[in-house]
Design an enzyme around this catalytic site. Structure first.
Site, PDB file in Angstrom:
ATOM      1  N   LYS A 171      30.258 -73.136  63.027  1.00  0.00           N
ATOM      2  CA  LYS A 171      30.746 -71.874  62.287  1.00  0.00           C
ATOM      3  C   LYS A 171      29.724 -71.742  60.958  1.00  0.00           C
ATOM      4  O   LYS A 171      29.585 -72.705  60.492  1.00  0.00           O
ATOM      5  CB  LYS A 171      31.983 -71.516  61.967  1.00  0.00           C
ATOM      6  CG  LYS A 171      32.408 -70.392  60.993  1.00  0.00           C
ATOM      7  CD  LYS A 171      33.628 -70.358  60.417  1.00  0.00           C
ATOM      8  CE  LYS A 171      33.855 -69.086  59.406  1.00  0.00           C
ATOM      9  NZ  LYS A 171      35.408 -68.957  59.199  1.00  0.00           N
ATOM     10  N   GLU A 221      42.055 -63.866  48.304  1.00  0.00           N
ATOM     11  CA  GLU A 221      42.286 -65.344  48.851  1.00  0.00           C
ATOM     12  C   GLU A 221      42.632 -66.225  47.940  1.00  0.00           C
ATOM     13  O   GLU A 221      41.630 -66.593  46.961  1.00  0.00           O
ATOM     14  CB  GLU A 221      40.968 -65.605  49.775  1.00  0.00           C
ATOM     15  CG  GLU A 221      40.936 -67.061  50.318  1.00  0.00           C
ATOM     16  CD  GLU A 221      40.192 -67.071  51.290  1.00  0.00           C
ATOM     17  OE1 GLU A 221      40.130 -68.216  52.230  1.00  0.00           O
ATOM     18  OE2 GLU A 221      39.281 -66.335  51.504  1.00  0.00           O
ATOM     19  N   GLU A 265      38.436 -68.803  64.901  1.00  0.00           N
ATOM     20  CA  GLU A 265      37.708 -68.725  63.617  1.00  0.00           C
ATOM     21  C   GLU A 265      38.830 -69.130  62.322  1.00  0.00           C
ATOM     22  O   GLU A 265      38.416 -70.076  61.515  1.00  0.00           O
ATOM     23  CB  GLU A 265      37.015 -67.375  62.929  1.00  0.00           C
ATOM     24  CG  GLU A 265      36.517 -67.293  61.903  1.00  0.00           C
ATOM     25  CD  GLU A 265      35.913 -65.911  61.284  1.00  0.00           C
ATOM     26  OE1 GLU A 265      35.544 -66.069  60.097  1.00  0.00           O
ATOM     27  OE2 GLU A 265      35.616 -65.195  61.973  1.00  0.00           O
ATOM     28  N   GLU A 403      31.449 -55.165  59.301  1.00  0.00           N
ATOM     29  CA  GLU A 403      32.588 -55.941  58.673  1.00  0.00           C
ATOM     30  C   GLU A 403      32.081 -56.323  56.996  1.00  0.00           C
ATOM     31  O   GLU A 403      32.958 -55.792  55.988  1.00  0.00           O
ATOM     32  CB  GLU A 403      33.001 -57.340  59.190  1.00  0.00           C
ATOM     33  CG  GLU A 403      33.956 -57.824  58.412  1.00  0.00           C
ATOM     34  CD  GLU A 403      34.405 -59.441  59.145  1.00  0.00           C
ATOM     35  OE1 GLU A 403      34.492 -60.312  58.303  1.00  0.00           O
ATOM     36  OE2 GLU A 403      34.504 -59.507  60.405  1.00  0.00           O
TER      37      GLU A 403
END
Length: 419
Positions: A171, A221, A265, A403
């Site tokens: 990733k 976050e 993910e 996105e």
């Protein structure tokens, strides 16, 4: 349990809204009174010239002045911060803390300072006045320049996917920026106010990031927080844009919870954080499946991990440094993903995807991932916006480009750019 910043330097008491003779429990009455207008007061007191602002779901901090700066050096950042705080404590500061940002590149200088004073309040979410609308952005002409162009970003995603299919890595998080130049002077306090009111349950910040530059943002976050014997981390990975249509918005949220690509993910991020945090913990609770969190513009897959430290003296910043950068903002394996980012991103991330927050001399603190952010250069009337997306083998370049475009909307709407 060690003292939290909410006990340090209280803000001026607001006008009581109830009589002391009320039958309500006195503690409850004081808490309610304190919450009304307290966070708003600190938000309105923000001045980019000599204050730092940080708000979370647990508290609001307004730091003024600079008593000391954390020096750059070869020693680990957490040690340099601890030494700076201990020096201030010995110099007579009873409850010193640091506040500021740490860049994505761990070898680059951090922008952390011990302020002269700190005013505190409950979270903006506890302040009913935060529900009042913000002043809309003034009319201005904005020159918007993407770096790279959307087509270039999509090409970088396609290249990353190709290399993943060849087995080079698992990733990578690829980012792009928008450079905005305004026809008017930048009003950073008003911009911060709009960001905070847009999502009072998130993490809103405005801190200096370098000479003539200010880092502003509204991150969803939490990287890690520690308060006494409680550790919490809340990684987000796997996202989809919100919709103004309620039925479509619900459909997108439900689809995200079942998306094989996004669940994969997300699991990679949670596994990496668990492995990095485990050596510091006596107990560690990891939920089996993610839940959803929402911002004004995005749905995210979310997992909240809770832990108890094996060594009570470990600091929130030490934990944050052990986690940073997570696969949510870098990729996996970390070293390979960082190298790929350097090859495919045509800019220096700076503070973007670093961490921002505060930590005190007792080891408590809150550090959040520096996303949904921009770096402002008021003298040039310029903002640089950042957004990224996690790229895995199943990623579609056009979808990842869309996105990042949706993530830009947090700031674009705050400055009045319709794009």
């Amino acid at each position: 349990m060690s003292a939290s910043p909410t006990s340090r330097t209280p803000s001026a008491p607001p006008t009581p809204l109830t009589s002391p003779k009320t039958s309500r429990n006195d503690a409850e009455r004081r808490g309610a009174v304190e919450a009304v207008g307290a966070a708003t007061e600190l938000l309105h007191a923000y001045d980019p010239h000599d204050t730092r602002f940080f708000a979370s779901p647990t508290r609001t901090l307004l730091a003024r002045g600079v008593r000391a700066e954390v020096p750059h050096g070869d020693a680990p950042l957490a040690r340099r911060v601890a030494e700076t705080l201990e020096t201030q404590r010995r110099a007579g500061h009873p409850t010193p803390l640091v506040i500021g940002s740490v860049p994505f590149d761990r070898s680059a200088p951090a922008a952390l300072a011990v302020p002269e004073t700190v005013r505190t309040a409950p979270s903006p979410a506890a302040d009913p006045l935060m529900a009042l609308p913000a002043v809309p952005p003034p009319a201005a002409e904005w020159d918007v320049r993407p770096e790279p162009a959307p087509a270039g970003y999509a090409a970088a995603v396609a290249e990353a996917v190709r290399r993943m299919k060849d087995g080079e890595f698992g990733k990578v998080v690829l980012s792009r920026t928008l450079r905005l130049t305004s026809s008017r002077d930048l009003d950073l306090p008003a911009l911060l106010d709009r960001l905070a009111r847009r999502d009072p349950t998130g993490y809103t910040f405005a801190v200096p990031s370098g000479p003539g530059r200010t880092l502003l943002g509204a991150s969803p976050e939490l990287l890690v927080s520690k308060r006494g014997g409680r550790i919490v981390t809340n990684p987000l990975a796997g996202s989809t844009p919100r919709s103004a249509d309620l039925a479509e918005d619900v459909r997108r949220a439900a689809a995200l919870l079942e998306s094989e690509k996004d669940l994969h993910e997300h699991a990679m991020v949670v596994d990496a954080i668990r492995d990095a945090l485990a050596p510091y913990c006596r107990s560690l609770d990891v939920p089996e499946r993610p839940t959803l969190v929402r911002t004004a513009t995005m749905w995210h897959l979310s997992t909240t991990l809770r832990a108890e430290p094996a060594d009570p003296s470990v600091s929130a910043l030490e934990l944050a440094c052990a986690l940073h950068p997570t696969p949510a903002v870098c990729g996996t394996p970390t070293d390979t993903a960082r190298r790929v980012i350097g090859e495919l991103e045509p800019f220096d991330r700076g503070a973007f995807t670093g961490m921002v927050g505060w930590g005190d001399a007792d080891g408590d603190g809150e550090w959040v991932v520096t996303i949904r952010c921009a770096e402002a250069e008021p003298a040039a009337r310029r903002l640089r916006l950042y957004a990224g997306a996690g790229v895995v083998e199943q990623s579609d370049p056009e979808a990842e480009t869309a996105e990042t475009g949706a993530k830009f909307r947090t700031f674009l709407q705050a400055v009045g750019v319709d794009q």
